[in-house]
Structures are given as C-alpha cells and as structure tokens.
Design a protein around this motif. Structure first.
Motif, mmCIF file in Angstrom:
data_model
loop_
_atom_site.group_PDB
_atom_site.id
_atom_site.type_symbol
_atom_site.label_atom_id
_atom_site.label_comp_id
_atom_site.label_asym_id
_atom_site.label_seq_id
_atom_site.Cartn_x
_atom_site.Cartn_y
_atom_site.Cartn_z
ATOM 1 N N HIS A 35 46.354 38.304 28.739
ATOM 2 C CA HIS A 35 45.378 39.111 29.478
ATOM 3 C C HIS A 35 46.020 40.395 30.004
ATOM 4 N N ILE A 36 46.371 41.277 29.099
ATOM 5 C CA ILE A 36 46.987 42.552 29.455
ATOM 6 C C ILE A 36 45.884 43.564 29.766
ATOM 7 N N GLU A 37 45.966 44.184 30.959
ATOM 8 C CA GLU A 37 44.998 45.184 31.380
ATOM 9 C C GLU A 37 45.722 46.358 32.028
ATOM 10 N N THR A 38 45.117 47.533 31.931
ATOM 11 C CA THR A 38 45.684 48.714 32.577
ATOM 12 C C THR A 38 45.321 48.705 34.061
ATOM 13 N N ASP A 39 45.987 49.556 34.831
ATOM 14 C CA ASP A 39 45.643 49.697 36.243
ATOM 15 C C ASP A 39 44.179 50.094 36.406
ATOM 16 N N GLU A 40 43.690 50.958 35.524
ATOM 17 C CA GLU A 40 42.302 51.402 35.593
ATOM 18 C C GLU A 40 41.346 50.237 35.359
ATOM 19 N N VAL B 122 36.195 46.620 41.593
ATOM 20 C CA VAL B 122 34.914 47.185 42.021
ATOM 21 C C VAL B 122 33.767 46.231 41.695
ATOM 22 N N ILE B 123 33.804 45.642 40.514
ATOM 23 C CA ILE B 123 32.750 44.700 40.110
ATOM 24 C C ILE B 123 32.790 43.435 40.961
ATOM 25 N N ILE B 124 33.974 42.865 41.137
ATOM 26 C CA ILE B 124 34.112 41.633 41.913
ATOM 27 C C ILE B 124 33.646 41.840 43.362
ATOM 28 N N GLN B 125 33.966 42.982 43.919
ATOM 29 C CA GLN B 125 33.594 43.265 45.309
ATOM 30 C C GLN B 125 32.151 43.727 45.458
ATOM 31 N N GLY B 126 31.461 43.895 44.346
ATOM 32 C CA GLY B 126 30.063 44.327 44.400
ATOM 33 C C GLY B 126 29.888 45.768 44.815
ATOM 34 N N LEU B 127 30.891 46.578 44.495
ATOM 35 C CA LEU B 127 30.855 47.989 44.883
ATOM 36 C C LEU B 127 30.256 48.879 43.800
ATOM 37 N N ALA B 128 29.937 48.292 42.652
ATOM 38 C CA ALA B 128 29.413 49.089 41.523
ATOM 39 C C ALA B 128 27.907 49.226 41.619
ATOM 40 N N ASN C 44 42.554 32.417 37.563
ATOM 41 C CA ASN C 44 41.422 32.771 36.713
ATOM 42 C C ASN C 44 41.583 34.247 36.332
ATOM 43 N N PRO C 45 41.848 34.542 35.056
ATOM 44 C CA PRO C 45 42.102 35.932 34.663
ATOM 45 C C PRO C 45 40.901 36.849 34.858
ATOM 46 N N SER C 46 39.700 36.303 34.869
ATOM 47 C CA SER C 46 38.528 37.159 35.070
ATOM 48 C C SER C 46 38.378 37.590 36.520
ATOM 49 N N LEU C 47 39.096 36.933 37.442
ATOM 50 C CA LEU C 47 39.057 37.309 38.857
ATOM 51 C C LEU C 47 40.335 37.968 39.337
ATOM 52 N N CYS C 48 41.409 37.874 38.568
ATOM 53 C CA CYS C 48 42.696 38.426 38.994
ATOM 54 C C CYS C 48 42.749 39.930 38.737
ATOM 55 N N THR C 49 43.003 40.681 39.800
ATOM 56 C CA THR C 49 43.181 42.131 39.686
ATOM 57 C C THR C 49 44.600 42.530 40.064
ATOM 58 N N GLU C 50 45.497 41.543 40.152
ATOM 59 C CA GLU C 50 46.862 41.774 40.627
ATOM 60 C C GLU C 50 46.843 42.463 41.992
ATOM 61 N N CYS C 51 45.799 42.180 42.748
ATOM 62 C CA CYS C 51 45.573 42.717 44.096
ATOM 63 C C CYS C 51 45.303 44.217 44.119
ATOM 64 N N GLU D 283 38.626 48.707 37.978
ATOM 65 C CA GLU D 283 37.225 48.533 37.603
ATOM 66 C C GLU D 283 36.774 47.099 37.886
ATOM 67 N N LYS D 284 37.623 46.128 37.558
ATOM 68 C CA LYS D 284 37.309 44.731 37.814
ATOM 69 C C LYS D 284 37.185 44.488 39.322
#
Length: 84
Positions: free
Chosen positions: A66-71, A78-84, A34-41, A75-76
């Motif tokens: 689904h190309i994304e930068t490290d930043e 932080v959101i997934i982990q509920g740290l935001a 699921n690309p919305s959950l993948c942060t490449e760890c 950010e993803k």
C-alpha cells in the motif's frame, strides 16, 4: 504509504488508542492496521504516533502493498475526516 505491524508485535496495547483514524485493531494474533484508514498521521501529526509509542524497534513498517504519496495520504485524511 499505509503502515504495517509486523509479527514482532507483542500486543502491548500502546498503538491502538494513539491512532487518530482508528485504523488499528486487534487481529487474529497481533494488532493490524487497516490500510484504507491509515494516513501515517498526515493531517494530524508530523510523524506516525503508532511508531512513536511502539516499544519494539522496526515493529511498524511501511506496508509494501500500500504505497501512497504524501498527497494521496492527505486526500485520504480529508475524506476520513469528512472535510471534502
């Protein structure tokens, strides 16, 4: 950059339990990410665990849709982990 499991997948069940974001699940015929959950760890490990445990070379690749930068990946995380 989310990752993508290619049709080389043999459904060995190695990747799913290793994903810290629960981004991997069984699709119609092979495992899918699921690309919305993948942060490449990012935020968890230095490199993607699914790639590390996969016994098939080049089975898990960068998803060109689904190309994304490290930043963006961090950010993803932080959101997934509920740290935001």
């Amino acid at each position: 950059m989310a990752l993508l499991i290619t049709n080389k997948c043999t459904n060995c069940d190695m990747c799913e339990p290793e994903c810290p974001n629960n981004a991997i699940s069984m699709g119609d015929s092979i495992y899918e990410i699921n690309p919305s959950l993948c942060t490449e760890c990012k935020g968890h490990y230095e490199k993607p665990t699914c790639e590390s445990v996969c016994p098939i070379n080049n089975c898990i690749i960068t998803d060109p849709e689904h190309i994304e930068t490290d930043e963006q990946l961090l950010e993803k995380f932080v959101i997934i982990q509920g740290l935001a």
